[in-house]
Scaffold this motif. Structure first.
Motif, PDB file in Angstrom:
ATOM      1  N   ALA A   1       0.818  -1.218   0.000  1.00 25.91           N
ATOM      2  CA  ALA A   1       0.000   0.000   0.000  1.00 25.91           C
ATOM      3  C   ALA A   1       0.847   1.262   0.000  1.00 25.91           C
ATOM      4  O   ALA A   1       0.599   2.199  -0.774  1.00 25.91           O
ATOM      5  N   GLY A   2       1.839   1.301   0.864  1.00 26.07           N
ATOM      6  CA  GLY A   2       2.676   2.493   0.955  1.00 26.07           C
ATOM      7  C   GLY A   2       3.405   2.780  -0.335  1.00 26.07           C
ATOM      8  O   GLY A   2       3.448   3.919  -0.814  1.00 26.07           O
ATOM      9  N   ARG A   3       3.970   1.738  -0.954  1.00 21.46           N
ATOM     10  CA  ARG A   3       4.706   1.912  -2.205  1.00 21.46           C
ATOM     11  C   ARG A   3       3.784   2.304  -3.346  1.00 21.46           C
ATOM     12  O   ARG A   3       4.138   3.146  -4.183  1.00 21.46           O
ATOM     13  N   VAL A   4       2.594   1.669  -3.387  1.00 22.16           N
ATOM     14  CA  VAL A   4       1.633   1.980  -4.462  1.00 22.16           C
ATOM     15  C   VAL A   4       1.201   3.438  -4.391  1.00 22.16           C
ATOM     16  O   VAL A   4       1.142   4.137  -5.413  1.00 22.16           O
ATOM     17  N   ALA A   5       0.913   3.924  -3.181  1.00 25.21           N
ATOM     18  CA  ALA A   5       0.469   5.308  -3.013  1.00 25.21           C
ATOM     19  C   ALA A   5       1.559   6.290  -3.445  1.00 25.21           C
ATOM     20  O   ALA A   5       1.286   7.299  -4.110  1.00 25.21           O
ATOM     21  N   LYS A   6       2.807   5.977  -3.086  1.00 23.53           N
ATOM     22  CA  LYS A   6       3.907   6.862  -3.466  1.00 23.53           C
ATOM     23  C   LYS A   6       4.176   6.798  -4.957  1.00 23.53           C
ATOM     24  O   LYS A   6       4.513   7.804  -5.583  1.00 23.53           O
ATOM     25  N   LEU A   7       4.049   5.596  -5.536  1.00 25.81           N
ATOM     26  CA  LEU A   7       4.325   5.429  -6.960  1.00 25.81           C
ATOM     27  C   LEU A   7       3.333   6.197  -7.833  1.00 25.81           C
ATOM     28  O   LEU A   7       3.719   6.904  -8.773  1.00 25.81           O
ATOM     29  N   LEU A   8       2.040   6.060  -7.507  1.00 29.32           N
ATOM     30  CA  LEU A   8       1.015   6.731  -8.308  1.00 29.32           C
ATOM     31  C   LEU A   8       0.958   8.222  -8.019  1.00 29.32           C
ATOM     32  O   LEU A   8       0.777   9.038  -8.919  1.00 29.32           O
TER      33      LEU A   8
END
Length: 208
Positions: A166-173
């Motif tokens: 979740a954390g990586r996805v939010a930062k990536l998008l």
């Protein structure tokens, strides 16, 4: 079978929107360690898949007992899905989901995996409605119904994977990526919703 499986997968993945509900999941699990957050995400995905699978199995039986015809449910369900799509296109759905998740935390909900993550974030009204509509198109064929349940499991697994990162996805998008993705998925869902209404109307008028 292939056309049905593709339609079912696209419908559920758009309605559930595993990536789009990541911000709400982060809000609901705020303050939890990474291990605990992953555990909540996995448990929520399992609970949601059981809810949707149960809907697929007994949904038509329940409609029959209530005296509700499938054409009527297709029309009403299509309208409800269009409302969800309308919220996605306007950008009001993510904000509402985050707000509901925050309210659930403030009210000290004991098991956030069941509520608000499993329901209504994953297995919300839109997902349940879509599952009922898709189950109605199986014609009570065991093979097609099994395929639908398998697709539900796949979508739930994608949700668990999105929650795990979740954390990586939010930062990536980022904010812009989440907004663009939500708008695009909303347009696709709106088209699917209109198709459900057209199919229901055709069946209803054909029977009259």
């Amino acid at each position: 079978m292939l056309d049905y499986a593709l339609t079912a997968f696209v419908t559920l993945i758009v309605v559930v929107d595993p990536v789009g509900i990541v911000p709400a999941f982060l809000s609901a699990t705020h303050g939890l360690p990474d291990a605990a957050r992953k555990g909540v995400g996995l448990r929520a995905a399992v609970i949601a898949s059981l809810i949707l699978a149960g809907t697929a199995l007994i949904g038509n039986w329940l409609l029959d007992r209530l005296g509700i015809g499938l054409p009527a449910f297709r029309i009403s369900g299509g309208i409800l899905l269009f409302v969800v799509a309308f919220e996605m296109v306007l950008g009001t759905r993510p904000a509402r989901e985050v707000r509901e998740a925050e309210q659930a935390i403030e009210e000290k909900v004991r098991d956030i995996a069941a509520f608000p993550v499993a329901t209504p974030l994953i297995a919300g009204p839109g997902a349940i409605t879509a599952t009922l509509l898709l189950a109605g198109r199986t014609g009570s064929d065991p093979v097609t119904l099994t395929a639908l349940i398998a697709i539900i499991a796949v979508v739930a697994a994608l949700c668990a994977a999105a929650f795990a990162f979740a954390g990586r996805v939010a930062k990536l998008l980022g904010v812009t990526g989440n907004v663009v993705l939500s708008r695009l998925l909303g347009v696709v869902l709106a088209a699917l919703a209109v198709q459900f209404v057209i199919d229901g109307a055709r069946t209803a008028f054909g029977q009259s």
